[in-house]
Structures are given as structure tokens and as C-alpha cells.
Design a protein around this motif. Structure first.
Motif, PDB file in Angstrom:
ATOM      1  N   VAL A  40      -7.526   3.608  -0.392  1.00  0.00           N
ATOM      2  CA  VAL A  40      -5.860   3.068  -0.330  1.00  0.00           C
ATOM      3  C   VAL A  40      -5.830   3.766  -1.527  1.00  0.00           C
ATOM      4  O   VAL A  40      -6.647   3.230  -2.431  1.00  0.00           O
ATOM      5  N   GLY A  41      -4.424   3.957  -1.817  1.00  0.00           N
ATOM      6  CA  GLY A  41      -3.624   3.574  -3.198  1.00  0.00           C
ATOM      7  C   GLY A  41      -2.720   3.175  -2.893  1.00  0.00           C
ATOM      8  O   GLY A  41      -2.236   2.949  -2.356  1.00  0.00           O
ATOM      9  N   TYR A  42      -2.318   2.425  -4.064  1.00  0.00           N
ATOM     10  CA  TYR A  42      -1.132   2.045  -4.378  1.00  0.00           C
ATOM     11  C   TYR A  42      -0.857   1.391  -5.836  1.00  0.00           C
ATOM     12  O   TYR A  42      -1.704   1.959  -6.914  1.00  0.00           O
ATOM     13  N   PRO A  43       0.562   0.761  -5.645  1.00  0.00           N
ATOM     14  CA  PRO A  43       1.108   1.107  -7.786  1.00  0.00           C
ATOM     15  C   PRO A  43       0.071   0.327  -8.275  1.00  0.00           C
ATOM     16  O   PRO A  43      -0.221  -0.743  -7.582  1.00  0.00           O
ATOM     17  N   PHE A  76      -5.731   6.971 -10.887  1.00  0.00           N
ATOM     18  CA  PHE A  76      -5.599   8.074 -10.528  1.00  0.00           C
ATOM     19  C   PHE A  76      -3.968   8.096  -9.099  1.00  0.00           C
ATOM     20  O   PHE A  76      -2.791   7.917  -9.110  1.00  0.00           O
ATOM     21  N   GLU A  77      -3.380   9.383 -11.228  1.00  0.00           N
ATOM     22  CA  GLU A  77      -2.167   9.740 -11.106  1.00  0.00           C
ATOM     23  C   GLU A  77      -0.834   8.985 -10.851  1.00  0.00           C
ATOM     24  O   GLU A  77       0.245   8.854 -10.238  1.00  0.00           O
ATOM     25  N   GLY A  78      -1.209   7.723 -11.325  1.00  0.00           N
ATOM     26  CA  GLY A  78       0.160   6.546 -11.577  1.00  0.00           C
ATOM     27  C   GLY A  78      -0.852   5.708 -10.375  1.00  0.00           C
ATOM     28  O   GLY A  78       0.714   4.533  -9.865  1.00  0.00           O
ATOM     29  N   TYR A  79      -1.456   5.582  -9.270  1.00  0.00           N
ATOM     30  CA  TYR A  79      -1.646   4.785  -8.892  1.00  0.00           C
ATOM     31  C   TYR A  79      -3.470   4.433  -8.593  1.00  0.00           C
ATOM     32  O   TYR A  79      -4.232   4.522  -9.624  1.00  0.00           O
ATOM     33  N   ILE A 118       0.809  -1.289  -0.490  1.00  0.00           N
ATOM     34  CA  ILE A 118       0.017  -0.260  -0.283  1.00  0.00           C
ATOM     35  C   ILE A 118       1.186   1.646  -0.066  1.00  0.00           C
ATOM     36  O   ILE A 118       2.223   1.287   1.293  1.00  0.00           O
ATOM     37  N   SER A 119       0.691   2.342  -0.713  1.00  0.00           N
ATOM     38  CA  SER A 119       1.425   3.677  -0.602  1.00  0.00           C
ATOM     39  C   SER A 119       0.838   4.479   0.482  1.00  0.00           C
ATOM     40  O   SER A 119       1.721   5.249   0.418  1.00  0.00           O
TER      41      SER A 119
END
Length: 143
Positions: free
Chosen positions: A68-71, A51-54, A2-3
């Protein structure tokens, strides 16, 4: 891995933010734009988007949105939705129905719950009894 995990309200104000990876993004602007994307999406739309690379997975709860954002292509979207459910249910039990005020005034306890469930951005403990065991609860209340 997770980022980041964000909790925002319906007016797109960030109430909680935890980043697990280094990035060159401007956090305030990034959080605002991402929150707008989540809040303005129609209810019948999917809870996943890019969204913007995630890859983004979000879920609304009452007046809050857990984001939650991740690659890209590194996590299972449905697994993340289940994790969000566990996170919210755990906070609901601990705070006796979590509210925006709990996030503002007891932020350190939210961090502790998150670190128990998601240590260093990796999906960790999923047993709610262990997360909320009396020893941990006692330690949290003494903070």
C-alpha cells in the motif's frame, strides 16, 4: 488517502494493481522496482519505508505481498497494517484461503472486495460481517 494497492508474488510479478490517484509514473517499471524493494528486504526489517515520494506499508502473506502506498505523513502505518490484515482475512474467507490463482482468475471479485473496504482510496468498511454479508456474496457470485 491511499494512492495505490498492489499485490505481487515472490518473483515480483504484479497480480493485482489499483491506483486511486493520477500520477505521471510509469506503472510497470514503478511496480517492478517497488516489488523488488519489498521482496528483497530482510524479514527483520520494518514493514514501512519511503519509495519515490510515497510512504509504503507492505506485508507478506504466503507467496504474495500486499503493498500500500500513500503520500508522506497522511496515514498511520499501523492502521494500514491493520487494513491489510482485514483485506487478506476477508479474501481468505471469501475464496476459502486466497491463492495467486484466485487473483488471476477471479480478479473482478478482488476488486469488489477492495472497493467495499477501501472506496475511492479512503478507509471505509471495517466490519467483516458487513463486507461478507449474504446479499453482497450473492451479488458477487452472480457476476
Amino acid at each position: 488517502m491511499i494512492s495505490f494497492v498492489l499485490i505481487v508474488n515472490k518473483t515480483c510479478q504484479t497480480r493485482f494493481a489499483k491506483y486511486y490517484t493520477e500520477s505521471t509514473i510509469e506503472h510497470c517499471q514503478f511496480e517492478l522496482e517497488l516489488a523488488k524493494q519489498c521482496v528483497k528486504r530482510p524479514e527483520h526489517h520494518c514493514l514501512f519505508f519511503e519509495f519515490e515520494g510515497y510512504d509504503i506499508v507492505y506485508r507478506p502473506y504466503a507467496s504474495l505481498y500486499i503493498i500500500v502506498g500513500y503520500p508522506p505523513d497522511q496515514e498511520n502505518e499501523f492502521g494500514i497494517l491493520e487494513w491489510i490484515q482485514l483485506f487478506v482475512e476477508t479474501m481468505d474467507i471469501y475464496f476459502d484461503k486466497v491463492t495467486e490463482l484466485d487473483l488471476v482468475f477471479q480478479l473482478e471479485k478482488v476488486h469488489m472486495i477492495l472497493e467495499e473496504i477501501l472506496p475511492k482510496g479512503l478507509l471505509g468498511e471495517a466490519n467483516q460481517d458487513r463486507i461478507l454479508s449474504p446479499a453482497i456474496t450473492t451479488a458477487w457470485n452472480s457476476v
